[in-house]
Design an enzyme around this catalytic site. Structure first.
Site, mmCIF file in Angstrom:
data_model
loop_
_atom_site.group_PDB
_atom_site.id
_atom_site.type_symbol
_atom_site.label_atom_id
_atom_site.label_comp_id
_atom_site.label_asym_id
_atom_site.label_seq_id
_atom_site.Cartn_x
_atom_site.Cartn_y
_atom_site.Cartn_z
ATOM 1 N N LYS A 115 -16.511 -68.591 -23.448
ATOM 2 C CA LYS A 115 -16.115 -69.771 -22.660
ATOM 3 C C LYS A 115 -15.397 -70.763 -23.562
ATOM 4 O O LYS A 115 -15.927 -71.165 -24.600
ATOM 5 C CB LYS A 115 -17.348 -70.430 -22.048
ATOM 6 C CG LYS A 115 -17.021 -71.689 -21.245
ATOM 7 C CD LYS A 115 -18.219 -72.186 -20.468
ATOM 8 C CE LYS A 115 -19.085 -73.172 -21.197
ATOM 9 N NZ LYS A 115 -18.487 -74.514 -21.366
ATOM 10 N N ASP B 278 -12.973 -73.104 -19.088
ATOM 11 C CA ASP B 278 -13.822 -74.098 -18.409
ATOM 12 C C ASP B 278 -13.184 -75.479 -18.509
ATOM 13 O O ASP B 278 -13.633 -76.328 -19.274
ATOM 14 C CB ASP B 278 -15.197 -74.052 -19.105
ATOM 15 C CG ASP B 278 -16.183 -75.048 -18.546
ATOM 16 O OD1 ASP B 278 -16.018 -75.482 -17.397
ATOM 17 O OD2 ASP B 278 -17.141 -75.388 -19.274
ATOM 18 N N LYS C 161 -12.489 -77.359 -15.661
ATOM 19 C CA LYS C 161 -12.972 -78.148 -14.504
ATOM 20 C C LYS C 161 -11.875 -79.026 -13.921
ATOM 21 O O LYS C 161 -11.987 -80.260 -13.920
ATOM 22 C CB LYS C 161 -14.168 -79.016 -14.914
ATOM 23 C CG LYS C 161 -15.354 -78.257 -15.464
ATOM 24 C CD LYS C 161 -16.547 -79.172 -15.694
ATOM 25 C CE LYS C 161 -17.727 -78.470 -16.319
ATOM 26 N NZ LYS C 161 -17.528 -78.100 -17.743
HETATM 27 O O1 C5P Z 1 -25.578 -74.918 -26.351
HETATM 28 P P1 C5P Z 1 -25.917 -74.727 -24.916
HETATM 29 O O2 C5P Z 1 -26.476 -73.352 -24.591
HETATM 30 O O3 C5P Z 1 -26.799 -75.824 -24.367
HETATM 31 O O4 C5P Z 1 -24.512 -74.810 -24.176
HETATM 32 C C1 C5P Z 1 -24.382 -74.715 -22.799
HETATM 33 C C2 C5P Z 1 -22.966 -74.783 -22.392
HETATM 34 O O5 C5P Z 1 -22.953 -74.913 -20.958
HETATM 35 C C3 C5P Z 1 -22.155 -75.963 -22.908
HETATM 36 O O6 C5P Z 1 -20.793 -75.537 -23.052
HETATM 37 C C4 C5P Z 1 -22.285 -76.993 -21.824
HETATM 38 O O7 C5P Z 1 -21.193 -77.868 -21.745
HETATM 39 C C5 C5P Z 1 -22.320 -76.109 -20.577
HETATM 40 N N1 C5P Z 1 -22.970 -76.706 -19.427
HETATM 41 C C6 C5P Z 1 -24.282 -77.169 -19.442
HETATM 42 N N2 C5P Z 1 -24.833 -77.704 -18.306
HETATM 43 C C7 C5P Z 1 -24.112 -77.786 -17.197
HETATM 44 C C8 C5P Z 1 -22.807 -77.326 -17.162
HETATM 45 C C9 C5P Z 1 -22.257 -76.779 -18.323
HETATM 46 O O8 C5P Z 1 -24.957 -77.073 -20.432
HETATM 47 N N3 C5P Z 1 -24.672 -78.277 -16.125
#
Ligand code: C5P
Length: 230
Positions: free
Chosen positions: A33, A60, A62
């Site tokens: 991503k 991503d 958005k």
């Molecule tokens: O490091 P981590 O596993 O927390 O990363 C999760 C990813 O998913 C990041 O890129 C974050 O921006 C994204 N994300 C999130 N929660 C959301 C939407 C997207 O953590 N609700």
């Protein structure tokens, strides 16, 4: 054909750092991503580089703008050869339908973000949105499906209800994933990969548990094994 369920979030501020990790991963095990941070610094050429290495890329960004602008942005994103792109469902029916129409002949998946998980009831009141976050997520996910999009980003906790509401073919992509034994970082509500899949998630967005690991490929292998054993 392999269909990795893990999407590694390349949350890096430089192409060099991102590549260092990517060179330790395998397209057979995960997708990637690219979000606003990396895209803004590394650009479309970097996305093309990842695709040339054999990875499926979820871009991503958005998108949220007037229908014509979003439709055109989707069309050029698809021309890069990405596997998945997304828009904000809050952009509304006309915007989502224009996005769908603009890339109707493409295999690229088009999904929507419903409500950002950072928004609480107070934030919703500030912008005049009626209902609880759960009700708004359900309404926006239904609108997304009605507009012909392929799925939504949602928390694994929402996945269960959305899977029942929207059926098996609607793609659910869930972040906030952590192994039972790992730290939660700044994620408030976390779910194990196993539970997320059982709740109906198709794809899991995983960042720090893989990007910050001493041995990212090993963590990736362990997580895919955990998922495929379900
Ligand atoms: O490091 P981590 O596993 O927390 O990363 C999760 C990813 O998913 C990041 O890129 C974050 O921006 C994204 N994300 C999130 N929660 C959301 C939407 C997207 O953590 N609700």
């Amino acid at each position: 054909m392999h269909d990795p369920r893990i999407i590694v979030a390349l949350d890096f501020s430089s192409a060099v750092d991102a590549l260092q990790l990517v060179n330790r991963l395998e397209p057979r095990l995960c997708r990637l991503k690219v979000g606003k941070e990396l895209f803004t610094t590394a650009g479309p050429q970097f996305v093309e580089k990842l695709i040339a290495k054999g990875f499926d890329v979820f871009l991503d960004l958005k998108f949220h703008d007037i229908p014509n602008t979003v439709a055109k942005a989707c069309a050029v994103a698809v021309n890069l050869g990405v596997w998945m792109i997304n828009v904000h469902a809050l952009g509304g029916r006309k915007m989502m339908m224009a996005a769908r129409e603009a890339i109707s002949n493409s295999p690229t998946r088009l999904i929507a973000v419903t409500l950002l998980t950072s928004m609480d009831q107070g934030d919703l009141a500030d912008i005049g949105l009626q209902g609880t976050p759960e009700q708004i997520v359900e309404r926006l996910a239904q609108l997304t499906k009605d507009c012909g999009l392929d799925g939504v980003v949602c928390s694994a906790l929402e996945a269960k209800r959305l899977r029942q509401q929207l059926g098996d073919d609607f793609c659910l992509v869930t972040p906030g994933i952590r192994s039972a034994d790992s730290q939660s970082d700044d994620q408030m509500r976390i779910t194990t990969p196993r539970q997320a899949i059982l709740n109906g998630a198709h794809y899991l967005v995983i960042g720090r548990p893989i990007t910050q690991a001493d041995d990212p490929i090993l963590v990736c292998r362990q997580l895919s094994k955990e998922i495929s054993s379900i």
